[in-house]
Design an enzyme around this catalytic site. Structure first.
Site: not given
Ligand code: MOS
Length: 745
Positions: A473, A638-639, A645, A708-709, A711-712
């Protein structure tokens, strides 16, 4: 003319698979199948610890449509006894083996599965299974076993131990004029992605399976199945082309995968097993935790000592570990630090990585404590953080590849209007509402993982890029298309992305915010390899205009291989392939971390989160009315997807701060709120104004793309910032999440 400008990378780009998803044309694991598919429904245990003394399956077996019932008493024909089946993200210990024995390790453990011709028959029959237990003593509350805490004997792969103490933390704490010390509590939290875990196994014969599995790593699931059931890697294909969220719950193969494959091999039929929402609460969770933090500073606010101790819950059978306290040694500059991390065992399933595992938890304690210290010192909380800015990582004595945190502070504060804040708690009011402004810093690491990808350019100008990578996602499809389209200066519509298939080039699970940097970098490398091959083929043409060109001096534009500095000089790709006698060029690209660089540098993403809450004076109901999250995460591919995210992370942080809590009945050891009616998450009405800022951060060292990424990182800092805002509004410091009304009254 310069021909290397990027049309897609760095620009808001619509999801290339968006239409498939919104029209329902994208099939998820539980939507796959074929004629004659069987359905499995699982039965969960209803005690926390003990043994099954009897299991009566006769009524279920007699139920119309039922094909078989599996329990620990039926023979599963597995090969797992050899212990060679750890998955990529497992913790030390003995991974849970479904239906392995009569032993019950946790409430909700699957004890049986009914397989039937229809889902409804399986579900009805499952309700007829009668299980008797011999209960043993259980513990589900870490508060009662804090004195049994221990240093994990074996370290989990990829999880660094807490750093050794530095300086003289205790003496410095004693000597400092300003200090605070407090305990912070976290209850268990559950991932709850929208899509349930589900596996559909298409049985071909005893050795060949195609498996649609909801997972964050198709190759991880494949390797698990092959080692547990003794199948050959090349005979098992796992597909996870579409995944409806996971948040870390899908990093490990989940037991519906085992159940579905087991049933399929025994019955020689295709089988689907889909979890219920209730089943989803028994997979893993963010662990409950006690953290004790002591901070001290001098009169100018300079930190003198950081002491952070955490005790986290784990299961009886695995030492689940995450990085909780280490952040406190690198977040701010301080010569004296002592960071310790221990586990204690309870009778629950093993906790698991849940978005920003460890960091989200540790940050709540550290960033709340920083706020408490700011009040003790009479210094603005933002100012205190700026005073203690860490120019390098003191845990590892390494330089940061980049750290645009000052820009996050500056831009976030300006956007929020932080300078208008009156520091006095309860001083800002409007009508019957107390207004509170709080902030926090967030940290997550930026790691490059080994990744491979393929690019295949056809003479008709179509490009296919592929990697085993997942898109849970997050926008992986679009990211890969953007990177590839730009390397060939082609329209994104001419790029096809293939992912979510274990037969494609090797990548890690989608976790840790690794994918954009790692898989994105591999896609770029594959595209550059195609260009290098095209150049060789072009140079084989007689009187080639590119005969003296080097690989890094050419690119593809408008279907021609051209000099970057002058796109008049070049050869049409179709002509190159025709001359070489091929209809396409396909190459693989690989990237991975540079060991040499890692000796000197370390890479993190950073955030500054500013929060406004409004708390009703009488009812004490808190509302989060405004959040500004300023993020430094290197290059943003991709802003649009990136903003999404961060929004998701912020909402998850709201859940952590105000809503989410596993409620155990500790007398029975059972989780009481295993549903979305009683396990509260933020709903639309809880979420008001969220603004996301990406500050400019140029980083050539973090990854080849400068990514750098993220997602978290969007989650980290939110919980503490909300708690700090609530303190500012009310003068009440709640050190136990979630901050519910009862704790504010
Ligand atoms: Mo993330 S908790 O590394 O899917």
């Amino acid at each position: 003319m310069q021909t290397n400008e990027r049309l897609y990378v760095g620009r808001p780009t619509r999801r290339v698979e968006g239409k498939l998803k919104v029209t329902g044309a994208a099939p998820y694991s539980a939507e796959q199948g074929q004629e004659g598919l069987l359905f499995g429904v699982m039965v969960p245990a209803t005690i926390a610890a003990g043994d099954i003394s009897n299991i009566d399956t006769s009524a279920a077996l007699a139920f119309p449509g039922v094909v078989d019932v599996f329990t620990h008493e039926t023979k599963q024909n597995v090969a797992w006894w050899d212990r060679k089946w750890m998955d990529q993200t497992a913790s030390p210990g003995h991974p849970f083996r479904p239906l392995h024995s009569e032993r019950i390790l946790y409430d909700g453990q699957p004890v049986a599965m009914v397989v039937a011709e229809t889902f409804e028959a399986a579900r009805d029959a499952a309700s007829l299974i009668r299980v008797s237990y011999r209960e043993s003593e259980h513990v589900t509350d870490i508060r009662t076993v804090l004195d049994e805490s221990y240093d994990p004997p074996k370290k989990r792969s990829g999880i660094p131990a807490a750093p050794k103490p530095r300086g003289e933390p205790e003496a410095a704490y004693e000597a400092a004029p300003i200090k605070i010390s407090a305990d912070y509590w976290l209850e268990t939290e559950y991932h709850n992605p929208m899509e349930m875990f589900a596996t559909t196994v298409l049985w071909e014969d005893d050795e060949h399976l195609t498996i649609y599995d909801k997972t964050q790593g198709s190759q991880n699931s494949r390797d698990y199945v092959c080692s547990v059931f003794g199948l050959k890697t090349e005979n098992v294909r796992v597909d996870n082309a579409f995944v409806g969220g996971a948040f870390g719950a899908g990093l490990r193969p989940r037991h519906q995968l085992f159940m579905a494959v087991m049933a399929s091999l025994k019955l020689k039929r295709s089988v689907r097993v889909e979890m219920t929402r209730r089943d989803m609460f028994y997979l893993s969770h963010r662990p409950s935790m006690l953290q004790t933090i002591s901070l001290a500073c001098d009169a100018t606010g300079k930190l003198q000592s950081v002491i952070h101790h955490a005790v986290a819950g784990t299961s009886r059978y695995e030492d689940y570990q995450e990085v909780v306290v280490n952040w406190s040694g690198l977040a701010y500059a301080c010569e004296n630090a002592k960071l310790t991390y221990e586990l204690t065992q309870v009778d629950t399933a093993t906790p698991g990585d849940m978005r920003a595992p460890g960091s989200a938890s540790g940050n709540v304690a550290l960033e709340s404590a920083m706020d408490e210290l700011a009040y003790a010192a009479g210094i603005d909380p933002l100012e205190l953080r700026i005073i203690n800015f860490a120019p390098y990582d003191q845990n590892d004595d390494k330089e940061f590849t980049s750290k645009a945190l000052h820009a996050c502070y500056r831009q976030g504060a300006a956007q929020f209007g932080w300078e208008k804040r009156n520091a006095e708690p309860g001083s800002m009011q409007e009508g019957n509402e107390l207004i509170g402004w709080g902030m926090a810093t967030g940290f997550w690491d930026a790691q490059l993982q080994n990744a491979a990808a393929k690019a295949r350019l056809s003479s008709d100008g179509h490009l296919i890029v592929s990697a085993a990578a997942s898109d849970i996602g997050t926008g992986t499809y679009t990211m890969m298309a953007q990177v590839a389209a730009d390397e060939f200066h082609m329209a994104i519509e001419d790029v096809t992305v293939k992912l979510g298939d274990s037969t494609l080039p090797q990548t890690a699970v989608q976790g840790g915010s690794w994918t954009a940097a790692s898989t994105g970098g591999a896609v770029q490398a594959a595209c550059l390899a195609v260009i290098a091959t095209l150049l060789k083929q072009a140079q084989a043409i007689k009187n080639s205009p590119l005969k003296d060109a080097k690989a890094d001096e050419v690119t593809v534009r408008d279907g021609r291989l051209v000099l970057i500095i002058n796109d008049q000089t070049g050869v049409a790709v179709a002509d190159i392939m025709a001359a070489a006698g091929v209809s396409f060029v396909e190459e693989e690209g690989k990237i991975g971390p540079s060991k040499l660089q890692m000796l000197k540098y370390i890479s993190y993403t950073h955030s500054a989160v500013f929060v406004e809450v409004r708390v009703d004076k009488d009812l004490r109901i808190p509302r989060v009315t405004r959040i500004v999250s300023a993020i430094a995460a290197g290059k943003i591919i991709n802003p649009k997807a990136a903003r999404s995210q961060i929004l998701g992370g912020v909402v998850m942080g709201m859940g952590m701060a105000l809503h989410e809590e596993g409620m155990f009945d500790h007398r029975s050891g059972r989780l009481m709120n295993h549903n979305l009616a009683e396990y509260h998450v933020p709903a639309h009405a809880d979420v008001e104004n969220i603004e996301v800022i990406f500050v400019e951060e140029h980083d050539d060292l973090a990854s080849p793309l400068g990514v750098k990424g993220l997602g978290e990182i969007g989650l980290v800092g939110v919980g503490a910032a909300i708690g700090n805002a609530i303190y500012h509004a009310t003068g009440t410091r709640v050190r136990e999440l979630p901050i519910t009304v009862d704790k504010l009254l």
